[in-house]
Design a protein around this motif. Structure first.
Motif, mmCIF file in Angstrom:
data_model
loop_
_atom_site.group_PDB
_atom_site.id
_atom_site.type_symbol
_atom_site.label_atom_id
_atom_site.label_comp_id
_atom_site.label_asym_id
_atom_site.label_seq_id
_atom_site.Cartn_x
_atom_site.Cartn_y
_atom_site.Cartn_z
ATOM 1 N N VAL A 154 0.830 -1.205 0.000
ATOM 2 C CA VAL A 154 0.000 0.000 0.000
ATOM 3 C C VAL A 154 0.869 1.261 0.000
ATOM 4 O O VAL A 154 0.696 2.165 -0.812
ATOM 5 C CB VAL A 154 -0.945 0.021 1.222
ATOM 6 C CG1 VAL A 154 -1.747 1.320 1.255
ATOM 7 C CG2 VAL A 154 -1.877 -1.186 1.205
ATOM 8 N N ALA A 155 1.839 1.291 0.903
ATOM 9 C CA ALA A 155 2.633 2.509 1.121
ATOM 10 C C ALA A 155 3.470 2.914 -0.082
ATOM 11 O O ALA A 155 3.613 4.114 -0.364
ATOM 12 C CB ALA A 155 3.542 2.315 2.337
ATOM 13 N N ASP A 156 4.012 1.960 -0.807
ATOM 14 C CA ASP A 156 4.871 2.303 -1.937
ATOM 15 C C ASP A 156 4.105 2.999 -3.053
ATOM 16 O O ASP A 156 4.702 3.696 -3.883
ATOM 17 C CB ASP A 156 5.561 1.045 -2.479
ATOM 18 C CG ASP A 156 6.620 0.513 -1.527
ATOM 19 O OD1 ASP A 156 6.908 1.193 -0.519
ATOM 20 O OD2 ASP A 156 7.152 -0.582 -1.783
ATOM 21 N N GLU A 157 2.797 2.816 -3.078
ATOM 22 C CA GLU A 157 1.965 3.468 -4.095
ATOM 23 C C GLU A 157 1.299 4.737 -3.580
ATOM 24 O O GLU A 157 1.059 5.674 -4.355
ATOM 25 C CB GLU A 157 0.875 2.500 -4.586
ATOM 26 C CG GLU A 157 1.399 1.313 -5.380
ATOM 27 C CD GLU A 157 0.262 0.472 -5.938
ATOM 28 O OE1 GLU A 157 -0.920 0.865 -5.761
ATOM 29 O OE2 GLU A 157 0.543 -0.573 -6.552
ATOM 30 N N LYS A 158 1.022 4.800 -2.284
ATOM 31 C CA LYS A 158 0.191 5.897 -1.778
ATOM 32 C C LYS A 158 0.887 6.832 -0.791
ATOM 33 O O LYS A 158 0.348 7.891 -0.455
ATOM 34 C CB LYS A 158 -1.068 5.321 -1.127
ATOM 35 C CG LYS A 158 -1.945 4.536 -2.098
ATOM 36 C CD LYS A 158 -3.209 4.025 -1.418
ATOM 37 C CE LYS A 158 -4.097 3.261 -2.397
ATOM 38 N NZ LYS A 158 -5.340 2.783 -1.743
ATOM 39 N N LEU A 159 2.057 6.428 -0.278
ATOM 40 C CA LEU A 159 2.732 7.234 0.740
ATOM 41 C C LEU A 159 4.197 7.472 0.362
ATOM 42 O O LEU A 159 4.729 6.827 -0.545
ATOM 43 C CB LEU A 159 2.662 6.534 2.103
ATOM 44 C CG LEU A 159 1.263 6.366 2.713
ATOM 45 C CD1 LEU A 159 1.316 5.405 3.894
ATOM 46 C CD2 LEU A 159 0.675 7.704 3.134
ATOM 47 N N ASN A 160 4.841 8.356 1.086
ATOM 48 C CA ASN A 160 6.267 8.619 0.906
ATOM 49 C C ASN A 160 7.001 8.046 2.120
ATOM 50 O O ASN A 160 7.051 8.680 3.174
ATOM 51 C CB ASN A 160 6.501 10.135 0.783
ATOM 52 C CG ASN A 160 7.974 10.462 0.603
ATOM 53 O OD1 ASN A 160 8.800 9.588 0.390
ATOM 54 N ND2 ASN A 160 8.302 11.753 0.682
ATOM 55 N N VAL A 161 7.519 6.844 1.962
ATOM 56 C CA VAL A 161 8.207 6.164 3.069
ATOM 57 C C VAL A 161 9.639 6.693 3.143
ATOM 58 O O VAL A 161 10.489 6.330 2.326
ATOM 59 C CB VAL A 161 8.201 4.635 2.885
ATOM 60 C CG1 VAL A 161 8.843 3.950 4.099
ATOM 61 C CG2 VAL A 161 6.796 4.100 2.668
ATOM 62 N N VAL A 162 9.904 7.533 4.131
ATOM 63 C CA VAL A 162 11.214 8.185 4.211
ATOM 64 C C VAL A 162 12.234 7.367 5.001
ATOM 65 O O VAL A 162 13.436 7.608 4.898
ATOM 66 C CB VAL A 162 11.093 9.606 4.824
ATOM 67 C CG1 VAL A 162 10.282 10.505 3.904
ATOM 68 C CG2 VAL A 162 10.476 9.551 6.218
ATOM 69 N N SER A 163 11.766 6.386 5.778
ATOM 70 C CA SER A 163 12.699 5.550 6.529
ATOM 71 C C SER A 163 12.040 4.263 6.991
ATOM 72 O O SER A 163 10.881 4.266 7.405
ATOM 73 C CB SER A 163 13.234 6.317 7.752
ATOM 74 O OG SER A 163 14.184 5.547 8.457
#
Length: 305
Positions: free
Chosen positions: A187-196
């Motif tokens: 989910v996160a790789d498409e919808k969020l900016n995972v900074v760490s």
């Protein structure tokens, strides 16, 4: 006559040795080879750690079920140490157990010890976490991938698309870490900016320290996904009064209390007591010669305020 007598004695000795050799070979190859349960009927349970409320409840569920059924259950605590878990399992094998329930510290590192148990004819149930590369008799676990996906979707709904978030990972090599990370990133790789994304080993104090370091590097973090509630609670301590939403996993009592107070926004509910009881119940079925499912999934659900 003497020569004939010597030949007869030698022939008899060879025949006797051959029979003994066949007997020994048969004993080695027959241990559990016909599907029968070996051992003294006891159940060994190697738990990853008892320094975590989730696994305390998991262990207690197993103990309660064993007591109810009048079964001998030996519980050993690996203390989150993969080497100690290997030693613990070898010790359980020496106690002539019939069933090994294993909740791995590290899904790869535990494999050789589990293979040793299987080689002795001991039946194996993996609990909560998988044993990589080993065909165990039954796997009992929550759907960690789906649970993490649900939690991350909820996180997106609160922080908005492309918001900066961080991930507190569990112990490296643990199947729960791998699966929860997979669900999060789907989910996160498409919808969020995972900074760490950093490990805090499922530990509260490490969760706090890692979160403090993340905040120093990224002051504008909007959300946190932690692979368990202990790390999530550690993150809450590090965050203080900052406007950052935290989602955990396990639905421990402390996490539920934090959600009620508004310090966490959600957790994923598992049922560790039921999982522990199910493992012992399944072990008893195997001992009794009953067929069991190779995989027994335990449903999860998102818990919010």
């Amino acid at each position: 006559m003497k020569l004939k007598k010597i030949v007869t004695l030698v022939s008899s000795a060879i025949l006797a040795f051959s029979l003994v050799g066949c007997s020994i070979e048969g004993e080695e190859s027959s241990a559990g080879s016909d599907g029968a349960v070996v051992g003294n009927g006891s159940i060994g349970f190697s738990v990853s750690t008892l320094n975590n409320p989730f696994f305390v409840t998991l262990s207690q569920g197993a103990k309660d079920k064993a007591k109810e059924e009048g079964r001998d259950l030996i519980v050993v605590d690996a203390g989150d140490d993969a080497a100690k878990q290997t030693s613990d399992i070898e010790d359980l094998i020496s106690k002539n157990i019939s069933i090994l329930i294993v909740n791995p510290v590290d899904s790869d590192a535990v494999a050789p010890a589990v293979k040793d148990a299987i080689a002795k004819g001991i039946k194996v149930i993996s609990l909560d976490r998988a044993v990589n590369g080993v065909d165990v008799d039954c796997s009992i676990a929550s759907d960690n991938v789906e649970g993490a996906k649900m939690a991350t979707e909820y996180l997106v709904s609160l922080v908005g698309k492309d918001a900066k978030v961080v991930e507190l990972e569990g112990t490296s090599g643990s199947s729960a870490t791998i699966d929860r990370g997979t669900g999060f990133h789907k989910v996160a790789d498409e919808k969020l900016n995972v900074v760490s994304s950093q490990t805090a080993n499922f530990n509260r104090s490490e969760g706090m320290t890692v979160m403090e370091n993340m905040l120093q590097s990224n002051s504008d973090i909007k959300g946190v996904f932690a692979h368990n509630d202990e790390m999530a609670l550690g993150a809450v301590e590090a965050i203080g009064n900052k406007d950052i939403v935290v989602v955990g996993f396990d639905s421990t009592d402390d996490a539920l209390a934090a959600i009620k107070k508004g310090k966490m926004v959600a957790t994923v509910a598992q049922k560790p007591d039921l999982m522990g009881a199910t493992a012992v119940e399944t072990a008893i079925k195997i001992i009794n010669g009953e067929a069991v499912e190779k995989s027994i999934p335990v449903e999860v659900e998102l818990v919010t305020k």
